[in-house]
Design a protein around this motif. Structure first.
Motif, PDB file in Angstrom:
ATOM      1  N   ASP A  39       9.180  29.929 -33.518  1.00 39.86           N
ATOM      2  CA  ASP A  39       9.819  29.531 -34.768  1.00 39.86           C
ATOM      3  C   ASP A  39       9.614  28.048 -35.066  1.00 39.86           C
ATOM      4  O   ASP A  39      10.183  27.517 -36.022  1.00 39.86           O
ATOM      5  N   GLY A  40       8.773  27.394 -34.269  1.00 43.11           N
ATOM      6  CA  GLY A  40       8.506  25.976 -34.456  1.00 43.11           C
ATOM      7  C   GLY A  40       9.288  25.141 -33.466  1.00 43.11           C
ATOM      8  O   GLY A  40      10.301  25.581 -32.911  1.00 43.11           O
ATOM      9  N   VAL A  41       8.802  23.929 -33.217  1.00 44.35           N
ATOM     10  CA  VAL A  41       9.458  23.035 -32.270  1.00 44.35           C
ATOM     11  C   VAL A  41       9.621  21.662 -32.905  1.00 44.35           C
ATOM     12  O   VAL A  41       8.921  21.299 -33.850  1.00 44.35           O
ATOM     13  N   GLU A  42      10.545  20.897 -32.382  1.00 44.10           N
ATOM     14  CA  GLU A  42      10.686  19.496 -32.778  1.00 44.10           C
ATOM     15  C   GLU A  42       9.580  18.711 -32.080  1.00 44.10           C
ATOM     16  O   GLU A  42       9.405  18.792 -30.874  1.00 44.10           O
ATOM     17  N   GLY A  43       8.815  17.955 -32.844  1.00 47.02           N
ATOM     18  CA  GLY A  43       7.705  17.218 -32.251  1.00 47.02           C
ATOM     19  C   GLY A  43       6.393  17.928 -32.500  1.00 47.02           C
ATOM     20  O   GLY A  43       6.240  18.670 -33.466  1.00 47.02           O
ATOM     21  N   PRO A  75       0.488  19.432 -35.395  1.00 50.51           N
ATOM     22  CA  PRO A  75       1.077  18.096 -35.570  1.00 50.51           C
ATOM     23  C   PRO A  75       2.564  18.084 -35.878  1.00 50.51           C
ATOM     24  O   PRO A  75       3.255  17.132 -35.514  1.00 50.51           O
ATOM     25  N   GLN A  76       3.047  19.107 -36.585  1.00 47.26           N
ATOM     26  CA  GLN A  76       4.478  19.158 -36.892  1.00 47.26           C
ATOM     27  C   GLN A  76       5.206  20.229 -36.085  1.00 47.26           C
ATOM     28  O   GLN A  76       6.354  20.550 -36.386  1.00 47.26           O
ATOM     29  N   GLY A  77       4.541  20.787 -35.071  1.00 49.14           N
ATOM     30  CA  GLY A  77       5.172  21.855 -34.287  1.00 49.14           C
ATOM     31  C   GLY A  77       5.518  23.055 -35.145  1.00 49.14           C
ATOM     32  O   GLY A  77       6.570  23.675 -34.980  1.00 49.14           O
ATOM     33  N   ALA A  78       4.636  23.403 -36.081  1.00 52.42           N
ATOM     34  CA  ALA A  78       4.924  24.426 -37.082  1.00 52.42           C
ATOM     35  C   ALA A  78       5.159  25.796 -36.457  1.00 52.42           C
ATOM     36  O   ALA A  78       4.649  26.103 -35.368  1.00 52.42           O
ATOM     37  N   PRO A  79       5.924  26.663 -37.138  1.00 51.41           N
ATOM     38  CA  PRO A  79       6.043  28.056 -36.691  1.00 51.41           C
ATOM     39  C   PRO A  79       4.653  28.678 -36.571  1.00 51.41           C
ATOM     40  O   PRO A  79       3.785  28.438 -37.422  1.00 51.41           O
ATOM     41  N   HIS A  80       4.446  29.474 -35.535  1.00 49.93           N
ATOM     42  CA  HIS A  80       3.117  30.048 -35.339  1.00 49.93           C
ATOM     43  C   HIS A  80       3.194  31.290 -34.453  1.00 49.93           C
ATOM     44  O   HIS A  80       4.188  31.521 -33.760  1.00 49.93           O
ATOM     45  N   ILE A  81       2.118  32.058 -34.504  1.00 53.07           N
ATOM     46  CA  ILE A  81       1.976  33.255 -33.669  1.00 53.07           C
ATOM     47  C   ILE A  81       0.695  33.116 -32.862  1.00 53.07           C
ATOM     48  O   ILE A  81      -0.341  32.703 -33.401  1.00 53.07           O
ATOM     49  N   VAL A  82       0.766  33.412 -31.585  1.00 49.66           N
ATOM     50  CA  VAL A  82      -0.425  33.477 -30.726  1.00 49.66           C
ATOM     51  C   VAL A  82      -0.481  34.879 -30.135  1.00 49.66           C
ATOM     52  O   VAL A  82       0.533  35.443 -29.738  1.00 49.66           O
ATOM     53  N   GLY A 103      17.364  23.685 -16.662  1.00 48.67           N
ATOM     54  CA  GLY A 103      17.961  22.542 -17.342  1.00 48.67           C
ATOM     55  C   GLY A 103      17.668  22.573 -18.827  1.00 48.67           C
ATOM     56  O   GLY A 103      17.315  23.603 -19.397  1.00 48.67           O
ATOM     57  N   ALA A 104      17.806  21.424 -19.472  1.00 47.81           N
ATOM     58  CA  ALA A 104      17.538  21.315 -20.905  1.00 47.81           C
ATOM     59  C   ALA A 104      16.045  21.366 -21.151  1.00 47.81           C
ATOM     60  O   ALA A 104      15.237  21.069 -20.277  1.00 47.81           O
ATOM     61  N   HIS A 105      15.674  21.764 -22.376  1.00 47.95           N
ATOM     62  CA  HIS A 105      14.256  21.845 -22.727  1.00 47.95           C
ATOM     63  C   HIS A 105      13.613  20.471 -22.593  1.00 47.95           C
ATOM     64  O   HIS A 105      14.083  19.485 -23.153  1.00 47.95           O
ATOM     65  N   GLY A 106      12.533  20.403 -21.817  1.00 43.86           N
ATOM     66  CA  GLY A 106      11.845  19.149 -21.599  1.00 43.86           C
ATOM     67  C   GLY A 106      12.154  18.484 -20.277  1.00 43.86           C
ATOM     68  O   GLY A 106      11.453  17.558 -19.872  1.00 43.86           O
ATOM     69  N   ASP A 107      13.205  18.955 -19.590  1.00 38.59           N
ATOM     70  CA  ASP A 107      13.538  18.357 -18.301  1.00 38.59           C
ATOM     71  C   ASP A 107      12.522  18.698 -17.217  1.00 38.59           C
ATOM     72  O   ASP A 107      12.274  17.904 -16.312  1.00 38.59           O
ATOM     73  N   LEU A 132       5.167  17.145 -27.250  1.00 37.44           N
ATOM     74  CA  LEU A 132       5.458  15.721 -27.435  1.00 37.44           C
ATOM     75  C   LEU A 132       6.558  15.526 -28.456  1.00 37.44           C
ATOM     76  O   LEU A 132       6.491  16.080 -29.542  1.00 37.44           O
ATOM     77  N   TRP A 133       7.545  14.728 -28.087  1.00 37.55           N
ATOM     78  CA  TRP A 133       8.599  14.359 -29.029  1.00 37.55           C
ATOM     79  C   TRP A 133       8.287  12.978 -29.584  1.00 37.55           C
ATOM     80  O   TRP A 133       8.094  12.020 -28.851  1.00 37.55           O
ATOM     81  N   MET A 134       8.249  12.872 -30.916  1.00 29.14           N
ATOM     82  CA  MET A 134       8.008  11.600 -31.592  1.00 29.14           C
ATOM     83  C   MET A 134       9.073  11.416 -32.663  1.00 29.14           C
ATOM     84  O   MET A 134       9.589  12.391 -33.208  1.00 29.14           O
ATOM     85  N   PRO A 135       9.412  10.150 -32.988  1.00 27.92           N
ATOM     86  CA  PRO A 135      10.421   9.932 -34.023  1.00 27.92           C
ATOM     87  C   PRO A 135       9.999  10.567 -35.347  1.00 27.92           C
ATOM     88  O   PRO A 135       8.953  10.260 -35.875  1.00 27.92           O
ATOM     89  N   GLN A 136      10.820  11.465 -35.861  1.00 26.76           N
ATOM     90  CA  GLN A 136      10.569  12.080 -37.160  1.00 26.76           C
ATOM     91  C   GLN A 136      11.899  12.189 -37.899  1.00 26.76           C
ATOM     92  O   GLN A 136      12.877  12.672 -37.347  1.00 26.76           O
ATOM     93  N   HIS A 137      11.920  11.739 -39.113  1.00 21.92           N
ATOM     94  CA  HIS A 137      13.169  11.686 -39.860  1.00 21.92           C
ATOM     95  C   HIS A 137      12.954  12.288 -41.245  1.00 21.92           C
ATOM     96  O   HIS A 137      12.265  11.718 -42.072  1.00 21.92           O
ATOM     97  N   ARG A 138      13.550  13.448 -41.464  1.00 25.28           N
ATOM     98  CA  ARG A 138      13.493  14.102 -42.774  1.00 25.28           C
ATOM     99  C   ARG A 138      12.056  14.244 -43.287  1.00 25.28           C
ATOM    100  O   ARG A 138      11.769  14.021 -44.459  1.00 25.28           O
TER     101      ARG A 138
END
Length: 331
Positions: A39-43, A75-82, A103-107, A132-138
């Protein structure tokens, strides 16, 4: 003030405002038939594979066949199917990740096997993933101007297979969680991004809009280079048009056509991206940051930052500080 910035240098300048905040890795062993939906990811996500080819469908676009050794960038962690075959109905990625996550995602790195029985002679696909998590705002991150899916073909770019093998080795090494694995992953991913985007641009595959297309336009590229190299200068549409050796009206029209946004809106995004990076690196002097990105008034900068990030600089700094403390406590 230099005006001799090349396309590759400009990509470096752009990515310099997008340093990876943290990173995680995963290795999935998939036995045909298999089909998974994210469903997509942050980063953002970078993936390479071994074994059998597979299909990826990003954000509802046409499916693309991925060969072993190709590098896939979302690049935006878009929703996708593999999936191993186009006709297969997908299962949600999230359920499998939850089962194998510690643990938490990414730990910690994630590994799992999924798909058919996987007996002798089974068609296996090994997916090696960097998240990869990068600063993204709106949606104002520079990454938002990239297409949802970029594929760098090993058969078309000679260095791709070498980078893919290095990525696979990196993911495998992180599975032991040696000290510093997240930092090493983040730094290597920054280098991978530069390579993938440069090769994508040089291949002529860049889409008609976005900063990759802008870099490919020599006139617009000159203006982009100056905005990224010297964001503190008092740029205007008139001064940027002079840098590009075009009239103001031609420059403005061409910029919007190539970039999908106005010159001053793009400049504001560049400045805010640099400001947020300074905040992330521990700079708490808002007046100093405002000056560094071209604002004579701290008040004017704070208003612009709030429009961009949805938070005032002080709110943003407090949130980032609290988040860093939580991660240190968990670690």
């Amino acid at each position: 003030m230099s005006t001799a910035t090349s396309s590759s240098d400009l990509i470096g300048l752009v990515l310099g405002t997008l340093r990876t905040e943290r990173a995680s890795t995963a290795r999935f062993t998939l036995s045909a038939p298999w089909s998974l939906r994210s469903d997509g990811v942050e980063g953002l996500l970078i993936r390479v594979s071994l074994g059998e080819p597979y299909w990826i469908e990003a954000d509802g676009a046409e499916p693309v066949l991925i060969q072993p050794g190709d590098i896939v960038l979302l690049p935006q962690g878009a929703p996708h199917i593999v999936r191993s075959a186009r006709e297969l109905a997908p299962l949600p990625f999230s359920g499998l990740l939850a089962q194998h996550m510690s643990g938490a995602h990414g730990d910690h790195p994630i590994t799992f096997r999924h798909g058919g029985e996987g007996g002798h002679g089974a068609a296996l696909t090994e997916l090696f993933s960097l998240h990869l998590w990068m600063p993204q705002h709106r949606g104002q991150s520079l990454l938002s101007w990239l297409p949802p899916l970029i594929v760098l073909r090993a058969a078309e770019v000679a260095t791709t297979r070498t980078l893919a093998l290095a990525t696979q080795a990196l993911v495998d090494e992180t599975l032991t969680q040696v000290p510093g694995w997240q930092l090493v992953t983040a730094r290597m991913a920054d280098l991978l991004l530069v390579h993938v985007l440069r090769a994508h641009l040089q291949s002529g595959a860049a889409q008609a809009q976005g900063w990759l297309a802008g870099i490919g336009d020599k006139a617009i590229g000159k203006a982009l280079a100056q905005m990224h190299a010297n964001p503190e200068l008092p740029w205007s549409v008139a001064s940027l048009s002079r840098v590009s050796h075009q009239s103001r009206s031609v420059f403005s029209e061409r910029f919007v056509q190539r970039m999908g946004t106005t010159p001053m809106r793009y400049l504001a995004d560049v400045r805010m991206g640099i400001a947020s990076q300074q905040f992330e690196q521990g700079q708490a002097d808002v007046a100093r940051v405002a000056q560094d990105v071209g604002y004579a008034s701290e008040k004017a900068f704070s208003r612009a930052f709030e429009r961009w990030a949805g938070q005032t600089p002080s709110q943003y700094l407090k949130l980032r500080t609290n988040g860093a403390q939580i991660r240190r406590h968990k670690g």
